[in-house]
Write an enzyme that holds these catalytic residues in place. Structure first.
Site, PDB file in Angstrom:
ATOM      1  N   GLY A 196      -3.015   2.168  -6.328  1.00 14.03           N
ATOM      2  CA  GLY A 196      -3.739   2.410  -7.307  1.00 14.03           C
ATOM      3  C   GLY A 196      -4.235   4.006  -8.052  1.00 14.03           C
ATOM      4  O   GLY A 196      -3.997   3.927  -9.776  1.00 14.03           O
ATOM      5  N   CYS A 256       0.666  -0.797   0.140  1.00 13.24           N
ATOM      6  CA  CYS A 256       0.386   0.508  -0.272  1.00 13.24           C
ATOM      7  C   CYS A 256       1.010   1.066   0.490  1.00 13.24           C
ATOM      8  O   CYS A 256       1.269   1.530   0.945  1.00 13.24           O
ATOM      9  CB  CYS A 256      -1.048  -0.529   1.242  1.00 13.24           C
ATOM     10  N   GLY A 257       1.046   2.161  -1.353  1.00  7.41           N
ATOM     11  CA  GLY A 257       1.767   3.626  -0.989  1.00  7.41           C
ATOM     12  C   GLY A 257       1.421   4.413  -0.255  1.00  7.41           C
ATOM     13  O   GLY A 257       2.147   4.930  -0.004  1.00  7.41           O
ATOM     14  N   HIS A 313      -4.005  -3.674 -10.748  1.00  2.00           N
ATOM     15  CA  HIS A 313      -5.251  -3.208 -11.256  1.00  2.00           C
ATOM     16  C   HIS A 313      -6.180  -3.336 -12.001  1.00  2.00           C
ATOM     17  O   HIS A 313      -5.032  -3.474 -12.876  1.00  2.00           O
ATOM     18  CB  HIS A 313      -4.265  -1.582 -10.628  1.00  2.00           C
ATOM     19  N   GLU A 319     -10.956  -1.140  -3.217  1.00  2.00           N
ATOM     20  CA  GLU A 319      -9.857  -1.789  -2.854  1.00  2.00           C
ATOM     21  C   GLU A 319     -10.135  -3.066  -2.756  1.00  2.00           C
ATOM     22  O   GLU A 319     -11.812  -2.986  -1.900  1.00  2.00           O
ATOM     23  CB  GLU A 319      -9.019  -1.292  -2.024  1.00  2.00           C
ATOM     24  N   CYS A 375      -5.670   5.501  -1.996  1.00  2.00           N
ATOM     25  CA  CYS A 375      -5.271   4.375  -3.209  1.00  2.00           C
ATOM     26  C   CYS A 375      -3.226   5.058  -3.723  1.00  2.00           C
ATOM     27  O   CYS A 375      -3.354   5.215  -4.999  1.00  2.00           O
ATOM     28  CB  CYS A 375      -5.613   2.871  -3.269  1.00  2.00           C
ATOM     29  N   GLY A 376      -2.079   4.503  -3.041  1.00  2.00           N
ATOM     30  CA  GLY A 376      -1.103   4.644  -2.990  1.00  2.00           C
ATOM     31  C   GLY A 376      -1.066   3.657  -4.707  1.00  2.00           C
ATOM     32  O   GLY A 376      -0.394   4.267  -5.894  1.00  2.00           O
TER      33      GLY A 376
END
Length: 269
Positions: free
Chosen positions: A213, A71-72, A152, A201, A210-211
């Site tokens: 994403g 997760c960014g 993604h 998500e 969402c990083g």
């Protein structure tokens, strides 16, 4: 158990320092903690653990208890946590994740981390063609599949505000095309340097950011010829800057990381 609530562009998680705390059943803890009515309220649970390969190791669990690959937004907050709590020195931090080791560059303001740039690695096209056609609940559409350590599917729309993601999101997440489920991004192109994005998500539903994403959406926009190689991504919780280096293939994400509050919770069992 002591915890810290943090958020990056509105993508909020509960962070636990596992150098000092122990959680025997993190999958169950994530479900209890994430509940916004009976728990702390978050998009999931993040454990900051010792690592033999990097400065620290990040384990992240979605609101449904499933363990995520990366997760960014969460990894940016991990960078802030370990710096602000004196666990690392200097403005460069490495974090071990299931998606590989991520390198972070910290921007310091008043002796605290304000912004973080993350090397997101090399995004990979996972669709059979760009774009790839798909039929979802009788509607023919198309997507660009990008992996940023996690999968993604990026869908371009003229209007993303009118989408009822609570209703349609599960159909996208659980489509048979994606046997392990997928994160779904709905993107509206503003101009060659700016896109807007909403995200559904897997395991968490719609989140405010969402990083991975945002990175996938920016790269998909570039591949489709809609934008240049540096893209501002506007999300419900804020903005991220994504830069794609064509020479190396790496994507770089820059965005905020903030502490919301600290507390202590008793987890029965």
């Amino acid at each position: 158990m002591k915890f810290t609530k943090m958020q990056g562009a509105g993508n909020d998680y509960v962070y636990v320092n596992c150098f000092e705390e122990k959680i025997d059943r993190p999958e169950r803890a994530a479900v209890l903690i994430s509940d916004r009515h009976f728990g702390i309220g978050s998009d999931g649970l993040v454990l900051i653990c010792p690592s033999e390969k990097a400065d620290v190791r990040m384990r992240m669990f979605n609101a449904d208890g499933s363990e995520g690959v990366m997760c960014g937004n969460a990894v940016r907050c991990v960078g802030k946590y370990v710096y602000d709590h004196g666990m690392v020195r200097g403005n460069r931090v490495t974090v071990e994740t299931l998606g590989g080791i991520k390198e972070l560059e910290l921007q310091i303001r008043d002796k605290k981390v304000d912004q973080v740039t993350v090397d997101m690695g090399i995004p990979k096209v996972i669709s059979t063609q760009v774009p790839e056609p798909i039929n979802i609940k009788g509607m023919d559409t198309e997507f660009v599949g990008i992996s940023v350590g996690n999968p993604h599917a990026v869908y371009f729309r003229e209007d993303i505000d009118s989408l009822d993601l609570e209703r349609i999101g599960p159909y996208y997440e659980n489509h048979s095309r994606f046997p392990d489920r997928v994160n779904s991004e709905f993107v509206q192109v503003v101009d060659r340097g700016h896109i807007r994005m909403r995200v559904w998500e897997r395991g968490s539903g719609e989140t405010w950011a969402c990083g991975t994403g945002a990175t996938a959406s920016a790269v998909a926009s570039i591949l489709m010829g809609y934008t240049d190689d540096v893209v501002k991504v506007s999300l419900r919780g804020g903005e991220l800057m994504i830069a794609w280096n064509r020479a190396t293939g790496h994507g770089f994400m820059t965005g905020p990381a903030a502490e919301v509050f600290r507390g202590e919770i008793f987890l029965d069992g």
